[in-house]
Write a protein that holds these residues in place. Structure first.
Motif, PDB file in Angstrom:
ATOM      1  N   ALA A 264       0.834  -1.201   0.000  1.00 30.45           N
ATOM      2  CA  ALA A 264       0.000   0.000   0.000  1.00 30.45           C
ATOM      3  C   ALA A 264       0.870   1.253   0.000  1.00 30.45           C
ATOM      4  CB  ALA A 264      -0.934   0.008   1.208  1.00 30.45           C
ATOM      5  N   ASP A 265       1.989   1.209   0.719  1.00 29.31           N
ATOM      6  CA  ASP A 265       2.918   2.340   0.711  1.00 29.31           C
ATOM      7  C   ASP A 265       3.482   2.584  -0.681  1.00 29.31           C
ATOM      8  OD1 ASP A 265       2.850   3.325   3.269  1.00 29.31           O
ATOM      9  OD2 ASP A 265       4.631   2.265   3.959  1.00 29.31           O
ATOM     10  N   ARG A 266       3.847   1.499  -1.371  1.00 27.58           N
ATOM     11  CA  ARG A 266       4.414   1.652  -2.724  1.00 27.58           C
ATOM     12  C   ARG A 266       3.409   2.270  -3.680  1.00 27.58           C
ATOM     13  NH1 ARG A 266       7.017  -3.451  -1.724  1.00 27.58           N
ATOM     14  NH2 ARG A 266       5.362  -4.513  -2.835  1.00 27.58           N
ATOM     15  N   GLU A 267       2.131   1.987  -3.493  1.00 30.12           N
ATOM     16  CA  GLU A 267       1.106   2.567  -4.355  1.00 30.12           C
ATOM     17  C   GLU A 267       0.981   4.067  -4.156  1.00 30.12           C
ATOM     18  OE1 GLU A 267      -2.408   0.327  -3.508  1.00 30.12           O
ATOM     19  OE2 GLU A 267      -1.599  -1.498  -4.389  1.00 30.12           O
ATOM     20  N   ALA A 268       1.501   4.579  -3.049  1.00 33.11           N
ATOM     21  CA  ALA A 268       1.415   6.007  -2.745  1.00 33.11           C
ATOM     22  C   ALA A 268       2.483   6.823  -3.474  1.00 33.11           C
ATOM     23  CB  ALA A 268       1.549   6.227  -1.241  1.00 33.11           C
ATOM     24  N   PHE A 269       3.477   6.161  -4.064  1.00 27.58           N
ATOM     25  CA  PHE A 269       4.555   6.897  -4.726  1.00 27.58           C
ATOM     26  C   PHE A 269       3.989   7.807  -5.809  1.00 27.58           C
ATOM     27  CE2 PHE A 269       7.834   3.267  -4.028  1.00 27.58           C
ATOM     28  CZ  PHE A 269       7.932   3.603  -2.695  1.00 27.58           C
ATOM     29  N   THR A 270       4.440   9.053  -5.824  1.00 26.55           N
ATOM     30  CA  THR A 270       4.022   9.970  -6.879  1.00 26.55           C
ATOM     31  C   THR A 270       4.967   9.899  -8.073  1.00 26.55           C
ATOM     32  OG1 THR A 270       5.253  11.776  -5.831  1.00 26.55           O
ATOM     33  CG2 THR A 270       2.903  11.563  -5.294  1.00 26.55           C
ATOM     34  N   ARG A 271       6.165   9.398  -7.843  1.00 25.14           N
ATOM     35  CA  ARG A 271       7.129   9.154  -8.921  1.00 25.14           C
ATOM     36  C   ARG A 271       7.728   7.772  -8.701  1.00 25.14           C
ATOM     37  NH1 ARG A 271      11.396  13.706  -8.044  1.00 25.14           N
ATOM     38  NH2 ARG A 271      11.584  12.223  -6.391  1.00 25.14           N
ATOM     39  N   GLU A 272       8.111   7.147  -9.780  1.00 25.40           N
ATOM     40  CA  GLU A 272       8.748   5.833  -9.675  1.00 25.40           C
ATOM     41  C   GLU A 272      10.204   5.989  -9.244  1.00 25.40           C
ATOM     42  OE1 GLU A 272       7.700   2.552 -10.049  1.00 25.40           O
ATOM     43  OE2 GLU A 272       5.792   3.568  -9.831  1.00 25.40           O
ATOM     44  N   PRO A 273      10.722   5.052  -8.467  1.00 28.04           N
ATOM     45  CA  PRO A 273      12.139   5.095  -8.100  1.00 28.04           C
ATOM     46  C   PRO A 273      13.023   4.843  -9.327  1.00 28.04           C
ATOM     47  CG  PRO A 273      11.060   3.165  -7.165  1.00 28.04           C
ATOM     48  CD  PRO A 273      10.005   3.958  -7.845  1.00 28.04           C
ATOM     49  N   PRO A 274      14.318   5.117  -9.228  1.00 29.13           N
ATOM     50  CA  PRO A 274      15.216   4.891 -10.372  1.00 29.13           C
ATOM     51  C   PRO A 274      15.151   3.447 -10.861  1.00 29.13           C
ATOM     52  CG  PRO A 274      16.355   6.026  -8.586  1.00 29.13           C
ATOM     53  CD  PRO A 274      15.006   5.631  -8.072  1.00 29.13           C
ATOM     54  N   LYS A 275      15.237   3.287 -12.178  1.00 24.95           N
ATOM     55  CA  LYS A 275      15.132   1.950 -12.777  1.00 24.95           C
ATOM     56  C   LYS A 275      16.493   1.270 -12.933  1.00 24.95           C
ATOM     57  CE  LYS A 275      10.694   2.072 -14.082  1.00 24.95           C
ATOM     58  NZ  LYS A 275       9.760   1.450 -13.200  1.00 24.95           N
ATOM     59  N   THR A 276      17.518   2.047 -13.275  1.00 16.49           N
ATOM     60  CA  THR A 276      18.819   1.449 -13.547  1.00 16.49           C
ATOM     61  C   THR A 276      19.575   1.193 -12.251  1.00 16.49           C
ATOM     62  OG1 THR A 276      19.972   3.565 -13.717  1.00 16.49           O
ATOM     63  CG2 THR A 276      18.948   2.692 -15.742  1.00 16.49           C
ATOM     64  N   LEU A 277      20.484   0.239 -12.303  1.00 18.75           N
ATOM     65  CA  LEU A 277      21.317  -0.066 -11.145  1.00 18.75           C
ATOM     66  C   LEU A 277      22.147   1.154 -10.774  1.00 18.75           C
ATOM     67  CD1 LEU A 277      22.428  -2.119  -9.108  1.00 18.75           C
ATOM     68  CD2 LEU A 277      24.167  -2.687 -10.804  1.00 18.75           C
ATOM     69  N   GLN A 278      22.714   1.830 -11.761  1.00 17.21           N
ATOM     70  CA  GLN A 278      23.538   3.003 -11.500  1.00 17.21           C
ATOM     71  C   GLN A 278      22.704   4.111 -10.831  1.00 17.21           C
ATOM     72  OE1 GLN A 278      25.427   4.485 -15.028  1.00 17.21           O
ATOM     73  NE2 GLN A 278      26.921   5.697 -13.877  1.00 17.21           N
ATOM     74  N   GLY A 279      21.506   4.331 -11.315  1.00 15.65           N
ATOM     75  CA  GLY A 279      20.628   5.331 -10.708  1.00 15.65           C
ATOM     76  C   GLY A 279      20.256   4.976  -9.287  1.00 15.65           C
ATOM     77  N   ARG A 280      20.004   3.705  -9.042  1.00 16.85           N
ATOM     78  CA  ARG A 280      19.650   3.259  -7.687  1.00 16.85           C
ATOM     79  C   ARG A 280      20.824   3.427  -6.720  1.00 16.85           C
ATOM     80  NH1 ARG A 280      16.048  -2.162  -9.006  1.00 16.85           N
ATOM     81  NH2 ARG A 280      14.229  -0.983  -9.739  1.00 16.85           N
TER      82      ARG A 280
END
Length: 185
Positions: free
Chosen positions: A11-27
């Motif tokens: 339920a917390d993840r559904e609250a995200f207004t933006r997606e987290p970084p997709k790439t390993l480097q971005g993460r």
């Protein structure tokens, strides 16, 4: 993690207004901003500092699956904490929490009525007081069973007793054998 805690995380993840970084480097770069040092990131992920440096520079793009899962979990845990806090505060103050589940409910009822547990699929909106208790229990490290008891008490009051309008002799409700449980707040 228990079933209840997993459902709250979803339920917390559904609250995200933006997606987290997709790439390993971005993460990895996001974790570096949060934790400040390669040593701290390495300790969080259970890898060497040199591995973190390679991931950060893009020299290594495909870590083992268990490390990739740890990176994703660490990012999601720290992603948009203010958005999650605001949603939880709103649920605990005014909005309440909606619980959808399929589970076996057992209960203690007066003599002459049935108390046989059976599977039910329920979607019940619980008042803010139950959301507040549930979040407090989770934040203080309550067990999965303690959180189940809070939800069961809410189901007893809202669903089974309809706010005191029926089944007044019902004393205890227990949630057993959960097939699934989802929250929305």
């Amino acid at each position: 993690m228990g079933e209840i805690e997993d459902a709250i995380e979803r339920a917390d993840r559904e609250a995200f207004t933006r997606e987290p970084p997709k790439t390993l480097q971005g993460r990895i770069n996001f974790l570096m901003k949060q934790l400040k040092t390669t040593r701290a990131v390495a300790a969080e992920l259970g890898v060497t500092q040199r591995s973190v440096e390679r991931y950060r520079k893009g020299e290594r793009r495909h870590p083992p699956k268990d490390i990739a899962a740890k990176v994703e979990a660490a990012v999601r845990q720290r992603w948009q904490p203010q958005v999650r806090k605001r949603r939880r505060r709103q649920a605990a103050a005014t909005g309440g929490i909606t619980v959808e589940t399929r589970a076996r409910f057992g209960y203690t009822a007066p003599i002459g009525t049935t108390d046989d547990g059976r599977f039910r699929r329920l979607t019940v909106h619980l008042p803010p007081a139950y959301a507040q208790r549930l979040f407090h229990a989770r934040d203080t490290g309550a067990s999965d069973q303690q959180m189940r008891d809070i939800i069961a008490e809410g189901f007893k009051d809202v669903y089974f007793q309809d706010g005191g309008g029926r089944a007044t002799g019902l004393s205890d409700v227990a949630i057993n054998d959960i097939d699934y449980m989802d929250f929305d707040f």
